[in-house]
Design a protein around this motif. Sequence first.
Motif, PDB file in Angstrom:
ATOM      1  N   ARG A  64      25.401  11.545  25.871  1.00 24.31           N
ATOM      2  CA  ARG A  64      26.418  12.307  26.607  1.00 24.31           C
ATOM      3  C   ARG A  64      25.957  13.730  26.908  1.00 24.31           C
ATOM      4  N   HIS A  65      25.140  14.306  26.020  1.00 28.02           N
ATOM      5  CA  HIS A  65      24.704  15.692  26.198  1.00 28.02           C
ATOM      6  C   HIS A  65      23.291  15.812  26.756  1.00 28.02           C
ATOM      7  N   GLY A  66      22.689  14.718  27.174  1.00 25.08           N
ATOM      8  CA  GLY A  66      21.345  14.788  27.763  1.00 25.08           C
ATOM      9  C   GLY A  66      20.252  15.122  26.763  1.00 25.08           C
ATOM     10  N   ILE A  67      20.473  14.790  25.494  1.00 26.15           N
ATOM     11  CA  ILE A  67      19.517  15.068  24.425  1.00 26.15           C
ATOM     12  C   ILE A  67      18.736  13.795  24.124  1.00 26.15           C
ATOM     13  N   LEU A  68      17.431  13.903  23.987  1.00 25.80           N
ATOM     14  CA  LEU A  68      16.639  12.730  23.653  1.00 25.80           C
ATOM     15  C   LEU A  68      16.837  12.358  22.185  1.00 25.80           C
ATOM     16  N   LEU A  69      16.888  11.057  21.918  1.00 23.96           N
ATOM     17  CA  LEU A  69      17.007  10.544  20.558  1.00 23.96           C
ATOM     18  C   LEU A  69      15.686   9.883  20.170  1.00 23.96           C
ATOM     19  N   ILE A  70      15.094  10.372  19.077  1.00 22.69           N
ATOM     20  CA  ILE A  70      13.820   9.853  18.578  1.00 22.69           C
ATOM     21  C   ILE A  70      14.079   9.130  17.261  1.00 22.69           C
ATOM     22  N   PHE A  71      13.631   7.891  17.178  1.00 20.24           N
ATOM     23  CA  PHE A  71      13.642   7.167  15.908  1.00 20.24           C
ATOM     24  C   PHE A  71      12.240   7.219  15.318  1.00 20.24           C
ATOM     25  N   ASP A  72      12.149   7.726  14.110  1.00 16.52           N
ATOM     26  CA  ASP A  72      10.884   7.710  13.388  1.00 16.52           C
ATOM     27  C   ASP A  72      10.802   6.371  12.651  1.00 16.52           C
ATOM     28  N   GLU A  73      10.010   5.458  13.215  1.00 15.18           N
ATOM     29  CA  GLU A  73       9.877   4.111  12.662  1.00 15.18           C
ATOM     30  C   GLU A  73       8.486   3.881  12.084  1.00 15.18           C
ATOM     31  N   VAL A  74       7.884   4.929  11.593  1.00 14.33           N
ATOM     32  CA  VAL A  74       6.560   4.794  10.979  1.00 14.33           C
ATOM     33  C   VAL A  74       6.602   3.778   9.843  1.00 14.33           C
ATOM     34  N   ILE A  75       7.697   3.747   9.084  1.00 11.60           N
ATOM     35  CA  ILE A  75       7.860   2.789   7.995  1.00 11.60           C
ATOM     36  C   ILE A  75       8.552   1.509   8.456  1.00 11.60           C
ATOM     37  N   THR A  76       9.567   1.623   9.310  1.00  7.83           N
ATOM     38  CA  THR A  76      10.439   0.479   9.562  1.00  7.83           C
ATOM     39  C   THR A  76       9.942  -0.468  10.632  1.00  7.83           C
ATOM     40  N   ALA A  77       9.033  -0.052  11.491  1.00  4.01           N
ATOM     41  CA  ALA A  77       8.558  -0.942  12.554  1.00  4.01           C
ATOM     42  C   ALA A  77       7.638  -2.016  12.000  1.00  4.01           C
ATOM     43  N   PHE A  78       7.505  -3.086  12.756  1.00  4.68           N
ATOM     44  CA  PHE A  78       6.584  -4.191  12.473  1.00  4.68           C
ATOM     45  C   PHE A  78       7.010  -5.003  11.255  1.00  4.68           C
ATOM     46  N   GLY A  79       8.310  -5.367  11.246  1.00  3.61           N
ATOM     47  CA  GLY A  79       8.779  -6.412  10.369  1.00  3.61           C
ATOM     48  C   GLY A  79       9.501  -6.012   9.119  1.00  3.61           C
ATOM     49  N   ARG A  80       9.463  -4.768   8.725  1.00  2.00           N
ATOM     50  CA  ARG A  80      10.047  -4.371   7.444  1.00  2.00           C
ATOM     51  C   ARG A  80      11.529  -4.753   7.339  1.00  2.00           C
ATOM     52  N   LEU A  81      12.249  -4.657   8.454  1.00  2.00           N
ATOM     53  CA  LEU A  81      13.668  -4.976   8.451  1.00  2.00           C
ATOM     54  C   LEU A  81      13.954  -6.337   9.075  1.00  2.00           C
ATOM     55  N   GLY A  82      12.910  -7.162   9.238  1.00  2.00           N
ATOM     56  CA  GLY A  82      13.103  -8.492   9.776  1.00  2.00           C
ATOM     57  C   GLY A  82      13.089  -8.559  11.284  1.00  2.00           C
ATOM     58  N   ALA A  83      12.577  -7.524  11.928  1.00  2.00           N
ATOM     59  CA  ALA A  83      12.453  -7.486  13.382  1.00  2.00           C
ATOM     60  C   ALA A  83      11.281  -6.584  13.721  1.00  2.00           C
ATOM     61  N   ALA A  84      10.887  -6.591  14.989  1.00  2.00           N
ATOM     62  CA  ALA A  84       9.751  -5.766  15.391  1.00  2.00           C
ATOM     63  C   ALA A  84      10.011  -4.292  15.146  1.00  2.00           C
ATOM     64  N   THR A  85      11.265  -3.863  15.309  1.00  2.00           N
ATOM     65  CA  THR A  85      11.641  -2.472  15.074  1.00  2.00           C
ATOM     66  C   THR A  85      12.999  -2.424  14.379  1.00  2.00           C
ATOM     67  N   GLY A 102       0.851  -1.193   0.000  1.00  4.62           N
ATOM     68  CA  GLY A 102       0.000   0.000   0.000  1.00  4.62           C
ATOM     69  C   GLY A 102       0.877   1.229   0.000  1.00  4.62           C
ATOM     70  N   LEU A 103       0.978   1.880   1.143  1.00  2.39           N
ATOM     71  CA  LEU A 103       1.961   2.948   1.378  1.00  2.39           C
ATOM     72  C   LEU A 103       2.833   2.528   2.552  1.00  2.39           C
ATOM     73  N   TRP A 104       3.582   1.452   2.385  1.00  2.00           N
ATOM     74  CA  TRP A 104       4.486   0.918   3.407  1.00  2.00           C
ATOM     75  C   TRP A 104       3.728   0.414   4.637  1.00  2.00           C
ATOM     76  N   CYS A 105       2.463   0.061   4.526  1.00  2.00           N
ATOM     77  CA  CYS A 105       1.676  -0.194   5.743  1.00  2.00           C
ATOM     78  C   CYS A 105       1.006  -1.560   5.819  1.00  2.00           C
ATOM     79  N   VAL A 106       0.707  -2.197   4.680  1.00  2.00           N
ATOM     80  CA  VAL A 106      -0.059  -3.445   4.703  1.00  2.00           C
ATOM     81  C   VAL A 106       0.925  -4.614   4.828  1.00  2.00           C
ATOM     82  N   ASN A 107       1.578  -4.719   5.961  1.00  2.00           N
ATOM     83  CA  ASN A 107       2.660  -5.682   6.133  1.00  2.00           C
ATOM     84  C   ASN A 107       2.180  -7.125   6.145  1.00  2.00           C
ATOM     85  N   ALA A 108       0.955  -7.362   6.595  1.00  2.00           N
ATOM     86  CA  ALA A 108       0.431  -8.728   6.696  1.00  2.00           C
ATOM     87  C   ALA A 108      -0.391  -9.135   5.489  1.00  2.00           C
ATOM     88  N   GLY A 109      -0.429  -8.301   4.455  1.00  2.00           N
ATOM     89  CA  GLY A 109      -1.255  -8.594   3.297  1.00  2.00           C
ATOM     90  C   GLY A 109      -2.661  -8.053   3.468  1.00  2.00           C
TER      91      GLY A 109
END
Length: 446
Positions: free
Chosen positions: A246-267, A52-59
């Motif tokens: 080291r600098h107390g900065i939060l790190l955000i991963f945008d996994e809207v596309i990559t989460a839920f199996g796209r790379l062979g893992a949950a994230t 679809g648009l990177w979203c229909v992972n289970a068919g």
Amino acid sequence: MNARNDLPDLSQLWMPFTANRAFKARPRMLASASGMHYTATDGTRILDGTSGLWCVNAGHCRPGITEAIARQAAELDYAPGFQLGHPDAFRAAGSIAALMPDGLDRIFFTNSGSESVDTALKIALAYHRARGEGQRTRLIGRERGYHGAGFGGISVGGIVANRRAFSGALLPAVDHLPHTHLPQANAFSRGQPAHGAHLADELERLVALHDPSTIAAVIVEPLAGSTGVLVPPVGYLERLREITRRHGILLIFDEVITAFGRLGAATASGALGVTPDLITLAKGISNGVVPAGAVAVRREVHDAIVEGAGDGIEFFHGYTYSGHPLASAAILATLEIYRRDALFDRARGLAQLFEDAAHSLRDAPHVVDVRNFGLVAGVELAPREGAPGARAAQAFQRCFERGLLVRVTGDVIAIAPPLIVEANQVTWMFDTLRRVLLEIDAAGQA
């Protein structure tokens, strides 16, 4: 049947991210879907090469999901999420948390990737304010980053066309890291490219420029999809994690596309071995069946905001449809299918075949690069002189006519099929793309 004669009036709908005039002159209309395929209104079967648009992972149209939604709609169609709840929202949050990296077990529901990004940015600001560091307001994104269509996401994003029309109204106090696309050094990389980890050190320059005490968060896609499948160089994400910590900065991963199996893992975090402080989710979270999204938050971040507040509402943010009953039902059913059918393992098992098939296009006409990771590949074409994007757009149309749906961004063709794809379908997709590229000459005439 004659598809054109059966079409409704197309004039009223203003379509998103679409060349509306061109589409309505030559519409591509889908009527139904099942498994790996769409069916067009003229009866043509289209193999879905882009989930679809990177979203229909289970068919498509999985009975377990559609039946769960129907049951939920008949039992509880809507429940407010403000000062009220319903059990499935909590169950869905627990199921998501179980798939996240250790410690990211607090879940805030949204309705889309764009909302997930804006929510994550707000959480980052609220976290620092709750700890007495309210001066940390600067946000750092990355060139060629895509973080949705909200003002927050466009601000930290780095796609010029998305930013240009709204340049005078974007968030202040935003800066950007350089992108990691180094074609001269990394062309035709298989998996993570070898060169480019040093680009993370640009964050040290921005920290020195702005002072770390002013920076709230860094947001990146661990693997960027919408800007042409940009795979992180070896060591790059690890370096970002070390600098931000080291600098107390939060790190955000945008996994809207990559989460839920796209790379062979949950994230992607799990696949790549780097754990951020927040992860934005959407798309595959509900298999695309019901709009849904979420932010997975490190427990310490959640507790600083919630436990550190006085009586009453701790975080002034949310959506009418956060944790919607139908979305919750879809999430629970989708995650159960992922578990029952071991789809993440299946994607990992197909990755080598997929990689080999993608790189078989190395000698195809117009191909200047192929890059891949898991079940996603980007095939980059040489731009046509004076008409960037035109060659890939023509390939997209020709693929559709041959029964294959691909995704195009600029002159990059992306292929990211549902995780249920069969080996012969993987081969067919790339063989079809090769045949299409053979038809397109330098002038764009077939």
